[in-house]
Scaffold this motif. Structure first.
Motif, short mmCIF file in Angstrom:
data_model
loop_
_atom_site.label_atom_id
_atom_site.label_comp_id
_atom_site.label_asym_id
_atom_site.label_seq_id
_atom_site.Cartn_x
_atom_site.Cartn_y
_atom_site.Cartn_z
N MET A 1 0.79 -1.20 0.01
CA MET A 1 0.16 -0.19 -0.04
C MET A 1 0.76 1.30 -0.16
N TYR A 2 1.95 1.39 0.80
CA TYR A 2 2.83 2.39 0.73
C TYR A 2 3.52 2.78 -0.34
N LEU A 3 3.84 1.64 -1.13
CA LEU A 3 4.68 1.73 -2.44
C LEU A 3 3.60 2.26 -3.39
N ALA A 4 2.47 1.56 -3.31
CA ALA A 4 1.46 2.12 -4.56
C ALA A 4 0.77 3.55 -4.15
N LYS A 5 0.82 3.91 -2.94
CA LYS A 5 0.55 5.52 -2.72
C LYS A 5 1.61 6.41 -3.12
N ALA A 6 3.02 5.93 -2.79
CA ALA A 6 4.09 6.73 -3.21
C ALA A 6 4.36 6.80 -4.55
N ARG A 7 3.77 5.79 -5.38
CA ARG A 7 4.15 5.87 -6.87
C ARG A 7 5.44 6.13 -7.48
N LYS A 8 6.44 5.73 -6.62
CA LYS A 8 7.83 6.04 -6.94
C LYS A 8 8.75 5.25 -6.10
N THR A 9 10.06 5.06 -6.47
CA THR A 9 10.90 4.31 -5.70
C THR A 9 11.14 4.79 -4.63
N VAL A 10 10.87 3.75 -3.41
CA VAL A 10 11.12 4.37 -2.06
C VAL A 10 12.29 3.69 -1.55
N SER A 11 13.42 4.35 -0.83
CA SER A 11 14.51 3.58 -0.33
C SER A 11 13.84 2.27 0.86
N LEU B 1 12.94 0.38 -3.39
CA LEU B 1 11.71 -0.60 -3.89
C LEU B 1 10.75 0.15 -4.56
N ASN B 2 10.18 -0.48 -5.66
CA ASN B 2 9.00 -0.07 -6.34
C ASN B 2 7.86 -0.89 -6.72
N LEU B 3 6.78 -0.64 -6.78
CA LEU B 3 5.59 -1.65 -7.27
C LEU B 3 5.76 -2.09 -8.56
N ASP B 4 5.81 -3.31 -8.73
CA ASP B 4 5.86 -3.81 -10.22
C ASP B 4 4.77 -4.33 -11.09
N LYS B 5 3.64 -4.06 -10.11
CA LYS B 5 2.39 -4.41 -10.79
C LYS B 5 1.34 -3.42 -10.31
N ALA B 6 0.39 -2.93 -11.27
CA ALA B 6 -0.77 -1.99 -11.12
C ALA B 6 -1.26 -2.35 -9.64
N PRO B 7 -1.77 -1.49 -8.81
CA PRO B 7 -2.68 -1.92 -7.53
C PRO B 7 -3.71 -2.53 -8.05
N GLU B 8 -4.45 -2.29 -9.15
CA GLU B 8 -5.58 -2.88 -9.82
C GLU B 8 -5.44 -4.20 -10.13
N LYS B 9 -4.32 -4.80 -10.04
CA LYS B 9 -4.11 -6.15 -10.56
C LYS B 9 -3.52 -6.85 -9.13
N ILE B 10 -3.37 -6.25 -7.94
CA ILE B 10 -2.93 -7.14 -6.82
C ILE B 10 -4.18 -7.20 -5.87
N SER B 11 -4.45 -8.47 -5.63
CA SER B 11 -5.54 -8.75 -4.77
C SER B 11 -5.12 -9.25 -3.28
N LEU B 12 -5.86 -8.86 -2.31
CA LEU B 12 -5.46 -9.37 -1.00
C LEU B 12 -5.11 -11.07 -0.89
N TYR B 13 -5.85 -11.90 -1.94
CA TYR B 13 -5.59 -13.26 -2.00
C TYR B 13 -4.25 -13.33 -2.58
N ASP B 14 -3.93 -12.78 -3.41
CA ASP B 14 -2.45 -13.13 -4.11
C ASP B 14 -1.48 -12.66 -3.01
N ILE B 15 -1.56 -11.65 -2.38
CA ILE B 15 -0.67 -11.10 -1.41
C ILE B 15 -0.57 -12.29 -0.17
#
Length: 136
Positions: A15-25, A63-77
């Protein structure tokens, strides 16, 4: 169903990475989440293996999100972190007097697992982020 602590942190991390929308150390992310850097890296290893995040190296790495948040389900996580999405198992060997009832209970657990899985597959990371404004 009780999630492991690492699974809960994995959801928070994504969630943090999705909200940041950029690389976060990783050190900034660990500090923001209140976990050790080492623990964050253990979690990120599983998330990277599942294809949710990528690692950028160098001075502006992290670290950066490599998948769109719309494609990541709680089930998959949960599946990537815990290996299964289930309510649990019957403990020990049931007494003969309740053997049939335990068999029914196991079928009920299996049914609940199916319902839980279906519900979690419908909850995408983007849904949680989109609802943030509603819950304020």
């Amino acid at each position: 169903m009780q999630l492991n602590r690492s699974t809960d942190y994995a959801i928070q991390m994504l969630m943090y990475l999705a909200k940041a929308r950029k690389t976060v150390s990783s050190s900034k992310l660990a500090a923001a989440m209140g976990v050790s850097h080492r623990y964050l890296l253990q979690i990120s290893t599983k998330l990277r293996a599942a294809g949710f995040i990528r690692t950028a190296h160098g001075p502006s790495g992290g670290l950066n999100l490599d998948k769109a948040p719309e494609k990541i389900s709680l089930y998959d996580i949960i599946l990537s972190m815990e290996g299964a999405v289930q309510t649990g198992e019957i403990c020990g060997t049931p007494a003969l007097e309740i053997e049939q009832e335990i068999a029914i209970l196991e079928r009920m657990y299996h049914s609940v697992d199916g319902m839980l899985g279906q519900a979690l597959k419908k909850i995408m990371l983007s849904d949680i982020l989109d609802k943030t404004e509603i819950w304020k």
